[in-house]
Design a protein around this motif. Structure first.
Motif, PDB file in Angstrom:
ATOM      1  N   THR A   9      14.842 -21.993  26.416  1.00 18.31           N
ATOM      2  CA  THR A   9      14.542 -22.635  25.142  1.00 18.31           C
ATOM      3  C   THR A   9      15.547 -23.756  24.890  1.00 18.31           C
ATOM      4  O   THR A   9      16.656 -23.747  25.445  1.00 18.31           O
ATOM      5  CB  THR A   9      14.618 -21.632  23.970  1.00 18.31           C
ATOM      6  N   PRO A  10      15.204 -24.704  24.039  1.00 24.70           N
ATOM      7  CA  PRO A  10      16.180 -25.733  23.639  1.00 24.70           C
ATOM      8  C   PRO A  10      17.005 -25.337  22.426  1.00 24.70           C
ATOM      9  O   PRO A  10      17.559 -26.206  21.745  1.00 24.70           O
ATOM     10  CB  PRO A  10      15.277 -26.925  23.332  1.00 24.70           C
ATOM     11  N   VAL A  21      24.968 -28.231  27.586  1.00 23.05           N
ATOM     12  CA  VAL A  21      23.623 -28.050  27.055  1.00 23.05           C
ATOM     13  C   VAL A  21      22.898 -29.394  27.069  1.00 23.05           C
ATOM     14  O   VAL A  21      23.526 -30.457  27.068  1.00 23.05           O
ATOM     15  CB  VAL A  21      23.672 -27.488  25.617  1.00 23.05           C
ATOM     16  N   PRO A  22      21.560 -29.378  27.093  1.00 21.00           N
ATOM     17  CA  PRO A  22      20.811 -30.637  27.036  1.00 21.00           C
ATOM     18  C   PRO A  22      21.070 -31.364  25.718  1.00 21.00           C
ATOM     19  O   PRO A  22      21.205 -30.736  24.661  1.00 21.00           O
ATOM     20  CB  PRO A  22      19.354 -30.193  27.146  1.00 21.00           C
ATOM     21  N   PRO A  23      21.130 -32.694  25.738  1.00 19.72           N
ATOM     22  CA  PRO A  23      21.462 -33.427  24.506  1.00 19.72           C
ATOM     23  C   PRO A  23      20.369 -33.374  23.448  1.00 19.72           C
ATOM     24  O   PRO A  23      20.639 -33.630  22.284  1.00 19.72           O
ATOM     25  CB  PRO A  23      21.687 -34.853  25.010  1.00 19.72           C
ATOM     26  N   CYS A  84      11.482 -33.831  23.240  1.00 21.36           N
ATOM     27  CA  CYS A  84      11.531 -33.611  24.677  1.00 21.36           C
ATOM     28  C   CYS A  84      10.711 -34.681  25.385  1.00 21.36           C
ATOM     29  O   CYS A  84       9.790 -35.260  24.813  1.00 21.36           O
ATOM     30  CB  CYS A  84      11.005 -32.219  25.032  1.00 21.36           C
ATOM     31  N   PRO A  85      11.020 -35.001  26.655  1.00 19.09           N
ATOM     32  CA  PRO A  85      10.267 -36.027  27.385  1.00 19.09           C
ATOM     33  C   PRO A  85       8.853 -35.556  27.678  1.00 19.09           C
ATOM     34  O   PRO A  85       8.579 -34.372  27.822  1.00 19.09           O
ATOM     35  CB  PRO A  85      11.091 -36.206  28.668  1.00 19.09           C
ATOM     36  N   SER A 343      15.919 -29.123  32.778  1.00 24.34           N
ATOM     37  CA  SER A 343      16.295 -29.362  34.172  1.00 24.34           C
ATOM     38  C   SER A 343      17.540 -30.227  34.286  1.00 24.34           C
ATOM     39  O   SER A 343      18.158 -30.274  35.343  1.00 24.34           O
ATOM     40  CB  SER A 343      15.138 -30.036  34.921  1.00 24.34           C
ATOM     41  N   LYS A 344      17.921 -30.920  33.224  1.00 21.10           N
ATOM     42  CA  LYS A 344      19.154 -31.706  33.269  1.00 21.10           C
ATOM     43  C   LYS A 344      20.375 -30.801  33.364  1.00 21.10           C
ATOM     44  O   LYS A 344      21.443 -31.245  33.767  1.00 21.10           O
ATOM     45  CB  LYS A 344      19.258 -32.582  32.018  1.00 21.10           C
ATOM     46  N   ASP A 345      20.205 -29.551  32.980  1.00 17.50           N
ATOM     47  CA  ASP A 345      21.294 -28.581  33.076  1.00 17.50           C
ATOM     48  C   ASP A 345      20.974 -27.642  34.226  1.00 17.50           C
ATOM     49  O   ASP A 345      20.122 -26.761  34.106  1.00 17.50           O
ATOM     50  CB  ASP A 345      21.420 -27.792  31.775  1.00 17.50           C
ATOM     51  N   PRO A 346      21.599 -27.808  35.404  1.00 19.52           N
ATOM     52  CA  PRO A 346      21.243 -26.961  36.546  1.00 19.52           C
ATOM     53  C   PRO A 346      21.594 -25.505  36.365  1.00 19.52           C
ATOM     54  O   PRO A 346      21.151 -24.666  37.130  1.00 19.52           O
ATOM     55  CB  PRO A 346      22.064 -27.578  37.691  1.00 19.52           C
TER      56      PRO A 346
END
Length: 480
Positions: A9-10, A21-23, A84-85, A343-346
């Motif tokens: 989850t974000p 964490v994702p920005p 989100c993209p 996915s930006k956070d492996p």
């Protein structure tokens, strides 16, 4: 630090390390205590969701830009869109519940593609909270539980009973005795109001705490007058030495010693300890889990101070197995746009039913490897000693042995046949012998020959040599 990012989850709660964490995540703050805002600074630029009271305290304490902090009303559901993209639109429904911990503290009920998740933060359960009516019969898949006192040995009275003990303790002291209560920046304001109303005496505070009480719209039982006989200090200042200087008795309302296996702290001559807590006891936790009936319980506190077995057992959530809902949790299908966001956070493991982040561990940081640099050439050490006498020049040292018939000489003068020559005469005339560094060092050989640099000697002046005198012209006076 008690925060985490909920896996798949974000949603990020009480966790302020932006590199982990994702920005574009949704950031939530449960309350203003220091262990829940660690890492949060005035330069924070992402939107923070919290209660209106926490928003006021956060802006005042950290001087954060007000436009960054967004207030969510307690008892209401709020629909938040995830940035989100991709073309997919993902929304998360958040319901804010009162945590009964400190002013502005909240619990968050998240609903979305991931199911239903209840995040308690720090809370003190009470039957008056009416959790069952607030949940409205919703099935909770995961419960993130405050396990500060999650052990059967953690038994302490309710806050009402502990407040009565504080009031009785103050009344038992001789009249005119100064009393000091040790508290944190925010919390236990309800206890102070009860003491002031019951004893009908003003509670003295400093100017900073008075500003906080004004933000909280507290009752008019506080004063900044230094002559008040009941005062409030920061808890770290409540020591025997400070109390002895002030000729006062300290009261420390805390339960940190309960459940550690250690004996309760003794009541020193100047300090009295009262078991007062803003966290739920073990019995209250069991009652709360029985009301919620989640499918899975995850502890929020993962590390405790102390190495005994009792503190380590507080993370064991198997004590609630008989209170859980046996219905299995439905599989979670993460939208593609959320997968691209995460996915930006492996460190986030998508699709894993039991990822590391599920247990509350922060994602590990990626190790940076230092770039390999070319090996520099070895440094050449130059002989900085000043040459004296005969100097042998050898551009490249060679290990060539001397030619046949030429033994290793004891001195360079013998090897070169300079015995009695003008070079040796120079040393003898000046009263010196050959330099020590030339006495036993063999000559360097380059291409089967010796390179010798000699300095021509000036011939000594003869004793009979004289300098012609300058002729003095005669002075003759003539008459024109």
């Amino acid at each position: 630090m008690h925060g985490l990012q909920i896996p798949d989850t974000p949603i990020v709660v009480d966790y302020w390390r932006q590199k982990d964490v994702p920005p574009r995540s949704l950031f939530f703050l449960t309350h203003i205590h220091a262990d829940h805002i660690a890492g949060l600074t005035a330069s924070w630029s992402h939107t923070i969701y919290c209660t209106p009271i926490t928003r006021k305290l956060l802006i005042k304490k950290l001087n954060i830009e007000p436009s960054v902090v967004e207030a969510l009303e307690v008892g209401q559901a709020h629909l938040l869109k995830v940035d989100c993209p991709g073309e997919d639109t993902v929304c998360v429904c958040v319901t804010v519940l009162d945590a009964n911990h400190c002013p502005g503290a909240a619990m968050f009920l998240f609903e979305g593609y991931f199911g239903t998740i209840l995040y308690t933060g720090d809370f003190r359960y009470s039957a008056n909270m009416a959790i069952s009516s607030l949940l409205c019969g919703k099935h909770v898949d995961i419960l993130y539980l405050d396990n500060t006192y999650c052990h059967k040995s953690c038994v302490f009275p309710s806050r009402e009973e502990a407040g009565d003990s504080v009031i009785q303790l103050i009344r038992s002291l001789p009249e005119g005795t100064r009393v000091v209560l040790g508290l944190h920046y925010v919390g236990k304001e309800e206890l102070l109001e009860r003491v002031g109303m019951a004893l009908r005496r003003p509670i003295g505070v400093d100017r900073e705490r008075m500003e906080v009480l004004e933000l909280l719209e507290a009752r008019n039982v506080f004063t900044t007058d230094d002559e008040a006989d009941i005062r409030v200090w920061n808890s770290y200042l409540l020591t025997n030495r400070n109390l002895e200087k002030s000729n006062a008795i300290g009261i420390l309302p805390t339960c940190l010693h309960i459940g550690t296996g250690a004996p309760p702290p003794p009541s020193f001559h100047h300090i009295r300890v009262v078991p007062y807590s803003d966290h739920s006891s073990f019995a209250e936790l069991c009652e709360f889990v029985g009301v919620v009936r989640p499918c899975h319980v995850i502890p929020l506190v993962r590390k405790f101070h102390g190495s005994n077995d009792l503190t380590g057992m507080r993370t064991d959530m198997s004590v609630f197995d008989h209170l859980l809902d046996p219905t299995p949790r439905a599989p979670v299908h993460v939208p593609l746009s959320i997968q691209r966001l995460l996915s930006k956070d492996p460190s986030v493991l998508l699709g894993d039913p039991h990822p590391r982040a599920l247990l509350g561990d922060p994602p590990p940081r990626a190790k940076r490897r230092k770039p390999s640099l070319p090996t520099p050439p070895p440094l050449v050490k130059l002989n900085q000693q000043r040459p004296m006498g005969v100097q042998y020049l050898s551009p490249v040292k060679s290990k060539v042995l001397p030619p046949p018939g030429l033994p290793y000489p004891a001195t360079p003068t013998r090897a070169l046949g300079l015995e009695g020559s003008e070079q040796c005469v120079r040393f003898k005339q000046n009263g010196h012998s050959a330099p020590k560094h030339h006495s036993r060092k063999p000559p360097a050989l380059v291409a089967d020959r010796l390179i010798v640099e000699t300095t021509p000697l000036r011939p000594p002046p003869s004793i009979m040599e004289t300098t012609p005198l300058r002729s003095t012209p005669s002075i003759v006076e003539t008459t024109p």
